[in-house]
Design an enzyme around this catalytic site. Structure first.
Site, PDB file in Angstrom:
ATOM      1  N   LYS A 230     -14.382   3.580  10.423  1.00 54.26           N
ATOM      2  CA  LYS A 230     -12.729   3.922   9.954  1.00 54.26           C
ATOM      3  C   LYS A 230     -12.919   5.238  10.396  1.00 54.26           C
ATOM      4  O   LYS A 230     -13.202   6.822  10.258  1.00 54.26           O
ATOM      5  CB  LYS A 230     -12.369   3.331   8.196  1.00 54.26           C
TER       6      LYS A 230
ATOM      7  N   SER B  89      -6.358  -1.087   5.140  1.00 53.75           N
ATOM      8  CA  SER B  89      -5.833  -0.010   6.078  1.00 53.75           C
ATOM      9  C   SER B  89      -6.750  -0.122   7.224  1.00 53.75           C
ATOM     10  O   SER B  89      -6.844   1.037   7.791  1.00 53.75           O
ATOM     11  CB  SER B  89      -5.841   1.363   5.624  1.00 53.75           C
TER      12      SER B  89
ATOM     13  N   SER C 165      -7.823  -2.696   1.119  1.00 50.65           N
ATOM     14  CA  SER C 165      -8.206  -1.637   2.473  1.00 50.65           C
ATOM     15  C   SER C 165      -9.454  -2.536   3.497  1.00 50.65           C
ATOM     16  O   SER C 165      -9.626  -2.325   4.765  1.00 50.65           O
ATOM     17  CB  SER C 165      -8.349  -0.898   2.988  1.00 50.65           C
TER      18      SER C 165
HETATM   19  N1  GLN Z   1      -2.823  -1.454   0.717  1.00 50.08           N
HETATM   20  C1  GLN Z   1      -3.032  -0.928  -0.312  1.00 50.08           C
HETATM   21  C2  GLN Z   1      -2.421   0.454  -0.036  1.00 50.08           C
HETATM   22  O1  GLN Z   1      -1.149   0.424   0.830  1.00 50.08           O
HETATM   23  C3  GLN Z   1      -4.691  -0.681  -0.418  1.00 50.08           C
HETATM   24  C4  GLN Z   1      -5.041   0.238   0.108  1.00 50.08           C
HETATM   25  C5  GLN Z   1      -6.646   0.776   0.539  1.00 50.08           C
HETATM   26  O2  GLN Z   1      -6.977   0.191   0.081  1.00 50.08           O
HETATM   27  N2  GLN Z   1      -6.759   1.954   0.870  1.00 50.08           N
HETATM   28  O3  GLN Z   1      -2.608   1.222  -1.381  1.00 50.08           O
END
Ligand code: GLN
Length: 498
Positions: A101, A176, A200
């Protein structure tokens, strides 16, 4: 806006290389490592194959922001040479192409975090997980697309454009870590790495039909992971089967002096020889099967429970009463930490700089206005507000208390059960554009994943089945701190259906 256009045309090699093509996608990481260690497979050939797929299929999905072609080929050739010369100890990910990532620092290539503000930033050091991956023989082929700074659940918040779900290009891959999930699901790499602050890794794994692990907080070093919510962030693997997921975890876990919050998580060797046959007592929390859960998701999870019951696993009803408070607590804690962590992007030492000729404060404002996307700005404002004098007690302190109570809920539950089963997400993968104008609907995608981050415990998303129209459904298993082994064993049970 993807940077895929910069990729050079794919170099095609020998006949042997072409013959290998149909096979590469079906090879597991474990098979690749065994083949490369034995000198039967060439790491360089596999790497060329992965890079070629990244340039074609990966480009169609917009899964990668940068490819690390030159370094990848050198790494792979060095591994082949080492095997040819003999004498070196076998490595657990020898010659396995992996993707990172783009919030994980890797020298010589840009780390963008899916943002414009890190424009042309090349990290001066490798993340600890990168150092460990290279030691384990993995070959890093590229950096994957992501929601800006990890903020999102659909990968639509990336400066480099959204990623498409390999299962159906009109659907989001989740976020994400959407690029990592798509790269694995498409067969470009057998293992990719993501980060999970509130879901994410698990949510995109569920939407793309692959395996994803959010390790125990502290079991993987965060050194070199660009911070979003430091008390919640964890790096973890995504893979196409349980054993590869375990290998991907084993390669990176363990104590690291560069990260004071990292822990010695036991004997990682145990995770490689994960065995099936273990019988678990599994809790079903009523709160996760309540209003808001898509009936198609519920059906798949209930079917999995039935299947496992037949295979001799025991289930019992449990309660996690504070589940409905988790989203509110998470979005206070995560945004508060993000507002502090993201204060460093000011255009002074690296990244984008705008309005550099005026006053310092004007330069900061111009840089941050141009550099951050809407969602990141929203979170910085919410987080700054929650931390400001007079509001701290009402928001941050209260959220921290709720967090402690959520932790306690889990601790209590684990006095009675070994694992907890839930859906990974309340809905199926949704259409691109469907939720982008409704932040609250987007935040609710994380309702079943954020409690785990607040509690600091590990959880895995395992492909459980499909909806009537073929969308993947993920089943989440949660374990007590440092019991990743139980998660791998459970995932393997389900994979092998025993
Ligand atoms: N979707 C969650 C957020 O927007 C989790 C994001 C993540 O785990 N980086 O914060």
């Amino acid at each position: 806006m993807g940077r895929d256009g910069d990729f050079s045309p794919c170099p095609r090699g020998s006949i042997a290389y072409i013959l290998l093509m149909p096979e590469y996608k079906s090879l597991t990481a474990a098979e690749i490592a065994a083949g490369v260690n034995a000198g039967k497979l060439s790491a360089a050939t596999l790497t060329e194959e992965a890079l070629s797929l990244a340039k074609t299929e990966g480009k169609r999905l917009n899964a990668f922001i940068t490819l690390c072609e030159e370094k990848a080929l050198k790494q792979a050739q060095a591994i082949d040479r080492e095997v040819r010369e003999g004498g070196a100890a076998p490595r657990i990910l020898a010659g396995v192409p992996v993707a990172l990532k783009d919030n994980i620092c890797y020298t010589d290539y840009e780390t963008t975090c899916g943002s414009h503000i890190l424009d042309k930033f090349i990290p001066p050091y490798d993340a600890t997980c990168v150092t460990r991956l290279i030691e384990a023989g993995a070959v890093i082929i590229g950096k994957t697309n992501m929601d800006e700074f990890g903020m999102g659940s659909s990968n639509e918040n990336s400066y480099f454009g959204p990623v498409k779900n390999p299962v159906n290009h009109e659907l989001v891959p989740g976020g994400s870590s959407g690029g990592s999930a798509a790269a694995v699901a498409q067969g470009i790499v057998p293992i990719a790495y993501g980060s999970d602050t509130g879901g994410s890794i698990r949510q995109p794994a569920a939407f793309c039909g692959v395996y994803g692990l959010k390790p125990t907080y502290g079991s993987v070093s965060r050194y070199g992971l660009v911070a979003f919510g430091s008390s919640l962030d964890q790096i973890g693997p995504l893979a196409r089967n349980a054993r590869d997921l375990a290998l991907g975890y084993q390669a990176i876990c363990g104590r690291d002096d560069h990260d004071a919050t990292s822990a010695d998580c036991g004997h990682p060797d145990d995770t490689v020889e994960i065995k099936t046959g273990r019988k678990f007592k599994i809790g079903i929390p009523a709160e996760y099967f309540a209003e808001g859960l898509d009936p198609e998701v519920e059906t798949v999870v209930r079917d999995v429970i039935e299947l496992l019951e037949k295979a001799g696993q025991t289930f019992t009803d449990i309660s996690l009463p504070l589940t409905d408070k988790a989203i509110a607590a998470y979005y206070i804690v995560a945004n508060a930490e993000a507002s502090s962590n993201l204060a460093r992007y000011d255009g002074v030492r690296y990244g984008l700089r705008e309005g550099g000729d005026g006053e310092l404060a004007d330069m900061y404002a111009a840089t941050r206005t141009a550099g951050f996307g809407d969602e990141v700005k929203r979170r910085i404002m919410l987080g700054t507000y929650a931390l400001s004098a007079g509001y701290y007690d009402a928001y941050y302190l209260k959220a921290s208390r709720v967090r402690e109570l959520i932790r306690r809920d889990f601790r209590k539950a684990f006095e009675k059960v070994d694992l907890i089963i839930t859906p990974t997400t309340p809905t199926l993968a949704f259409r691109l554009g469907e939720k982008i104008d409704d932040p609250l609907a987007m935040y609710l995608s994380d309702v079943y994943t954020v409690p785990v981050n607040l509690a600091g415990i590990p959880a895995i998303s395992v492909p459980g089945g499909h909806s009537s129209d073929g969308r993947p459904v993920g089943v989440q298993f949660t374990a007590p701190r440092f019991d990743e082994l139980a998660l791998f064993q459970m995932a393997l049970c389900l994979e092998r259906n025993d």
